[in-house]
Write a protein that holds these residues in place. Structure first.
Motif, PDB file in Angstrom:
ATOM      1  N   ILE A 185       0.841  -1.202   0.000  1.00 47.00           N
ATOM      2  CA  ILE A 185       0.000   0.000   0.000  1.00 47.00           C
ATOM      3  C   ILE A 185       0.876   1.251   0.000  1.00 47.00           C
ATOM      4  O   ILE A 185       1.818   1.356   0.788  1.00 47.00           O
ATOM      5  CB  ILE A 185      -0.946  -0.016   1.222  1.00 47.00           C
ATOM      6  N   THR A 186       0.562   2.175  -0.916  1.00 47.90           N
ATOM      7  CA  THR A 186       1.314   3.423  -1.016  1.00 47.90           C
ATOM      8  C   THR A 186       0.462   4.572  -0.497  1.00 47.90           C
ATOM      9  O   THR A 186      -0.678   4.740  -0.927  1.00 47.90           O
ATOM     10  CB  THR A 186       1.686   3.702  -2.493  1.00 47.90           C
ATOM     11  N   ARG A 187       1.021   5.328   0.424  1.00 47.31           N
ATOM     12  CA  ARG A 187       0.335   6.535   0.903  1.00 47.31           C
ATOM     13  C   ARG A 187       1.167   7.740   0.501  1.00 47.31           C
ATOM     14  O   ARG A 187       2.394   7.679   0.538  1.00 47.31           O
ATOM     15  CB  ARG A 187       0.166   6.507   2.422  1.00 47.31           C
ATOM     16  N   THR A 188       0.473   8.795   0.119  1.00 46.67           N
ATOM     17  CA  THR A 188       1.178   9.992  -0.345  1.00 46.67           C
ATOM     18  C   THR A 188       0.720  11.182   0.480  1.00 46.67           C
ATOM     19  O   THR A 188      -0.481  11.357   0.693  1.00 46.67           O
ATOM     20  CB  THR A 188       0.857  10.262  -1.834  1.00 46.67           C
ATOM     21  N   VAL A 189       1.673  11.948   0.976  1.00 46.32           N
ATOM     22  CA  VAL A 189       1.328  13.165   1.727  1.00 46.32           C
ATOM     23  C   VAL A 189       2.054  14.348   1.090  1.00 46.32           C
ATOM     24  O   VAL A 189       3.029  14.164   0.363  1.00 46.32           O
ATOM     25  CB  VAL A 189       1.699  13.052   3.228  1.00 46.32           C
ATOM     26  N   ARG A 190       1.570  15.538   1.374  1.00 47.46           N
ATOM     27  CA  ARG A 190       2.168  16.729   0.771  1.00 47.46           C
ATOM     28  C   ARG A 190       3.621  16.889   1.200  1.00 47.46           C
ATOM     29  O   ARG A 190       3.946  16.728   2.376  1.00 47.46           O
ATOM     30  CB  ARG A 190       1.391  17.985   1.197  1.00 47.46           C
ATOM     31  N   THR A 191       4.452  17.246   0.237  1.00 47.13           N
ATOM     32  CA  THR A 191       5.872  17.444   0.523  1.00 47.13           C
ATOM     33  C   THR A 191       6.048  18.496   1.609  1.00 47.13           C
ATOM     34  O   THR A 191       5.448  19.580   1.526  1.00 47.13           O
ATOM     35  CB  THR A 191       6.604  17.896  -0.758  1.00 47.13           C
ATOM     36  N   GLY A 192       6.827  18.164   2.622  1.00 46.64           N
ATOM     37  CA  GLY A 192       7.102  19.119   3.688  1.00 46.64           C
ATOM     38  C   GLY A 192       6.081  19.086   4.810  1.00 46.64           C
ATOM     39  O   GLY A 192       6.240  19.775   5.815  1.00 46.64           O
ATOM     40  N   ASP A 193       5.016  18.288   4.672  1.00 42.87           N
ATOM     41  CA  ASP A 193       4.032  18.182   5.756  1.00 42.87           C
ATOM     42  C   ASP A 193       4.433  16.988   6.645  1.00 42.87           C
ATOM     43  O   ASP A 193       3.985  15.858   6.454  1.00 42.87           O
ATOM     44  CB  ASP A 193       2.620  17.998   5.182  1.00 42.87           C
ATOM     45  N   TYR A 194       5.291  17.270   7.635  1.00 38.64           N
ATOM     46  CA  TYR A 194       5.867  16.204   8.459  1.00 38.64           C
ATOM     47  C   TYR A 194       4.819  15.578   9.371  1.00 38.64           C
ATOM     48  O   TYR A 194       4.888  14.396   9.690  1.00 38.64           O
ATOM     49  CB  TYR A 194       7.059  16.741   9.255  1.00 38.64           C
ATOM     50  N   GLN A 195       3.847  16.408   9.777  1.00 42.36           N
ATOM     51  CA  GLN A 195       2.776  15.869  10.624  1.00 42.36           C
ATOM     52  C   GLN A 195       1.938  14.863   9.844  1.00 42.36           C
ATOM     53  O   GLN A 195       1.618  13.799  10.357  1.00 42.36           O
ATOM     54  CB  GLN A 195       1.884  17.006  11.111  1.00 42.36           C
ATOM     55  N   ALA A 196       1.632  15.217   8.596  1.00 41.20           N
ATOM     56  CA  ALA A 196       0.849  14.306   7.755  1.00 41.20           C
ATOM     57  C   ALA A 196       1.640  13.020   7.514  1.00 41.20           C
ATOM     58  O   ALA A 196       1.074  11.921   7.514  1.00 41.20           O
ATOM     59  CB  ALA A 196       0.503  14.970   6.422  1.00 41.20           C
ATOM     60  N   MET A 197       2.961  13.159   7.358  1.00 38.36           N
ATOM     61  CA  MET A 197       3.768  11.956   7.144  1.00 38.36           C
ATOM     62  C   MET A 197       3.697  11.063   8.383  1.00 38.36           C
ATOM     63  O   MET A 197       3.497   9.861   8.285  1.00 38.36           O
ATOM     64  CB  MET A 197       5.208  12.329   6.805  1.00 38.36           C
ATOM     65  N   GLU A 198       3.823  11.693   9.524  1.00 35.11           N
ATOM     66  CA  GLU A 198       3.775  10.925  10.768  1.00 35.11           C
ATOM     67  C   GLU A 198       2.404  10.271  10.965  1.00 35.11           C
ATOM     68  O   GLU A 198       2.312   9.107  11.360  1.00 35.11           O
ATOM     69  CB  GLU A 198       4.123  11.841  11.952  1.00 35.11           C
ATOM     70  N   SER A 199       1.347  11.004  10.635  1.00 35.03           N
ATOM     71  CA  SER A 199      -0.011  10.441  10.793  1.00 35.03           C
ATOM     72  C   SER A 199      -0.248   9.279   9.842  1.00 35.03           C
ATOM     73  O   SER A 199      -1.087   8.417  10.118  1.00 35.03           O
ATOM     74  CB  SER A 199      -1.077  11.506  10.511  1.00 35.03           C
ATOM     75  N   ALA A 200       0.438   9.275   8.719  1.00 39.43           N
ATOM     76  CA  ALA A 200       0.229   8.204   7.724  1.00 39.43           C
ATOM     77  C   ALA A 200       0.925   6.898   8.132  1.00 39.43           C
ATOM     78  O   ALA A 200       0.702   5.859   7.530  1.00 39.43           O
ATOM     79  CB  ALA A 200       0.722   8.659   6.360  1.00 39.43           C
ATOM     80  N   ILE A 201       1.755   6.987   9.175  1.00 39.99           N
ATOM     81  CA  ILE A 201       2.491   5.788   9.605  1.00 39.99           C
ATOM     82  C   ILE A 201       1.602   4.909  10.478  1.00 39.99           C
ATOM     83  O   ILE A 201       0.892   5.407  11.357  1.00 39.99           O
ATOM     84  CB  ILE A 201       3.769   6.197  10.389  1.00 39.99           C
ATOM     85  N   ASN A 202       1.601   3.608  10.231  1.00 44.99           N
ATOM     86  CA  ASN A 202       0.945   2.659  11.144  1.00 44.99           C
ATOM     87  C   ASN A 202       1.866   1.458  11.315  1.00 44.99           C
ATOM     88  O   ASN A 202       3.007   1.486  10.851  1.00 44.99           O
ATOM     89  CB  ASN A 202      -0.446   2.263  10.619  1.00 44.99           C
ATOM     90  N   GLN A 203       1.377   0.396  11.966  1.00 44.06           N
ATOM     91  CA  GLN A 203       2.321  -0.694  12.275  1.00 44.06           C
ATOM     92  C   GLN A 203       2.780  -1.465  11.047  1.00 44.06           C
ATOM     93  O   GLN A 203       3.729  -2.241  11.120  1.00 44.06           O
ATOM     94  CB  GLN A 203       1.752  -1.653  13.351  1.00 44.06           C
ATOM     95  N   ASN A 204       2.134  -1.224   9.879  1.00 47.12           N
ATOM     96  CA  ASN A 204       2.557  -1.909   8.647  1.00 47.12           C
ATOM     97  C   ASN A 204       3.561  -1.095   7.835  1.00 47.12           C
ATOM     98  O   ASN A 204       4.069  -1.571   6.828  1.00 47.12           O
ATOM     99  CB  ASN A 204       1.341  -2.211   7.764  1.00 47.12           C
ATOM    100  N   THR A 205       3.797   0.155   8.261  1.00 41.14           N
ATOM    101  CA  THR A 205       4.668   1.032   7.475  1.00 41.14           C
ATOM    102  C   THR A 205       6.121   0.575   7.580  1.00 41.14           C
ATOM    103  O   THR A 205       6.627   0.355   8.684  1.00 41.14           O
ATOM    104  CB  THR A 205       4.544   2.486   7.974  1.00 41.14           C
ATOM    105  N   LYS A 206       6.775   0.425   6.420  1.00 44.63           N
ATOM    106  CA  LYS A 206       8.155  -0.052   6.406  1.00 44.63           C
ATOM    107  C   LYS A 206       9.139   0.993   5.909  1.00 44.63           C
ATOM    108  O   LYS A 206      10.340   0.908   6.174  1.00 44.63           O
ATOM    109  CB  LYS A 206       8.264  -1.306   5.514  1.00 44.63           C
TER     110      LYS A 206
END
Ligand SMILES: *Cc1c(COP(=O)(O)O)cnc(C)c1O
Length: 418
Positions: free
Chosen positions: A150-171
């Protein structure tokens, strides 16, 4: 056989009476790009590494094969598993990157595919900053998806969004820095820290920066990717890619490369090694040209916007100044009051830069992203990726900056006349 980047600097050149002083001597990038990774005395006493055109390597007898397997001898077996000059170039690239190890591939995309397929399994997730090379994104969304990644995409430079997109399956967290073509800069401290805190590996595609301008490993980024087709090769005459990182994290990646077979021909490796010798000199000129031309474009009345991290007007200029030595040769700019046809006329009127995709070579290259990369995309997609009709991307080569500026000046003048 010298195998580690740090051991492969020709010792004699740095022999200093005081041993401690010798240890603290850190060779510069040009010394590394000329000498690192090479044996001091080479086969048949040649100053250059030989091009070893061998698909396979012979064994004296059966016992020699058994010794090779039992003793894990460092020798050739079969071309897909390695080539002697490939090892030289890999050590050189590791030394330039400041990494334990580098793995060479037949292209930048092959390197990305090699890493992702080694690290991701069905059910795993990967998070991207959205301004990325469109083929990288396409590989994930169209192909890795077929294998349950699964690919998730967040806006470049939005570190909070990147962190929120992480779950236990994120590698894996992936970004370019600078991005292409918007030249956004990633805060590598923050990016690496998010990865470490969440126990997720991080990958930076630093093709546009090169280790001359930015050093992601020093910030704790796990993997650095380069399309060596660009500044490393530097002459628009080869394709290659490289992934750098730690021995431990790259072991499975190297094993898989031996199966995928995305390796370089010995001739290609020779061209890359030759191109690398002038790496620092070329980067100095690319940086100078980029800065001069960007400043010229920003002051030109026919230009409405210039994206170049070396300009104070760039969104990430402060971060770039803090983390980068220079800002490279790539400039993206927009023409004032121009539709795509008028923009195309400027591109067509340029006489020095050649019209082509790619970047990072000695020849300047110019293109209109709308036409070159996004012509068949619906306009809503283009808008989403920030590709405008009046946008031009220029990769400054190593020509004289005043000539590049004169040429752009005449191209802008004649386009506004017609
Ligand atoms: C060109 C490029 C790639 C792909 O590399 P190839 O060698 O063309 O496969 C990946 N990332 C960036 C930033 C690039 O510019």
């Amino acid at each position: 056989m010298l195998t580690r980047a740090s051991q492969t600097i020709p010792q004699e050149s740095y022999r200093v009476a005081n041993q401690e002083k010798a240890q603290s001597l850190k060779p510069g990038l040009s010394t590394l790009s000329v000498h690192a990774g090479e044996e001091r005395q080479k086969p048949i006493n040649s100053i250059t590494d030989p091009i070893v055109c061998a698909s396979t390597y012979t064994f004296q007898n059966t016992q020699a094969i058994i010794d090779y397997i039992d003793q894990k001898q460092d020798r050739g077996e079969y071309g897909r598993y390695g080539n002697p000059s490939e090892q030289v170039v890999e050590r050189k690239l590791a030394a330039l990157e400041g990494a334990e190890q580098a793995i060479l591939y037949s292209s930048g995309m092959a390197a990305l595919v090699g890493l992702l397929t080694a690290k991701l399994s069905a059910g795993d997730e990967v998070v991207f900053f959205d301004e990325c090379y469109h083929r990288s994104r396409q590989f994930c969304t169209q192909h890795l998806s077929r294998f349950g990644v699964i690919t998730r995409t967040v806006r470049t430079g939005d570190y909070q969004a990147m962190e929120s997109a992480i779950n236990q399956n994120t590698k894996l967290l992936i970004s370019e820095s600078p991005t292409n073509p918007h030249l956004s800069i990633v805060d590598l401290d923050r990016f690496a820290e998010i990865g470490k805190r969440n126990r997720v590996d991080t990958l930076i595609d630093a093709t546009l920066a090169t280790p001359f301008n930015v050093r992601p490993i020093e910030y704790g980024v796990d993997f650095v990717l380069h399309s060596a087709t660009k500044y490393f090769g530097g002459h628009n005459d080869l394709l290659a890619g490289v992934i750098s990182g730690s021995d431990q994290k790259l072991a499975d990646v190297r094993d898989l490369r031996g199966i995928l077979g995305s390796v370089n021909s010995p001739h290609n490796i020779y061209l890359l090694e030759r191109g690398l010798k002038t790496f620092e000199l070329r980067m100095q000129r690319h940086n100078e040209n980029g800065q001069h031309v960007a400043e010229f474009l920003e002051s030109h009345p026919a230009i409405s916007k210039v994206l170049y991290p070396g300009l104070p007007s760039h969104r990430d200029h402060r971060l770039a100044s803090k983390t980068m030595k220079g800002f490279g040769g790539l400039i993206t700019f927009e023409l004032a009051d121009a539709d795509w046809q008028k923009t195309a006329r400027v591109v067509d009127n340029v006489r020095i830069a050649r019209i082509a995709p790619s970047l990072g070579g000695v020849e300047s290259l110019i293109e209109q992203p709308l036409v070159m990369s996004y012509f068949n995309y619906p306009s809503s997609e283009r808008v989403k990726f920030g590709i405008t009709d009046n946008m031009i991307r220029l990769s400054c080569g190593i020509e004289n900056p005043e000539d590049l500026i004169d040429d752009l000046s005449q191209a802008l003048r004649s386009a506004s006349r017609t």
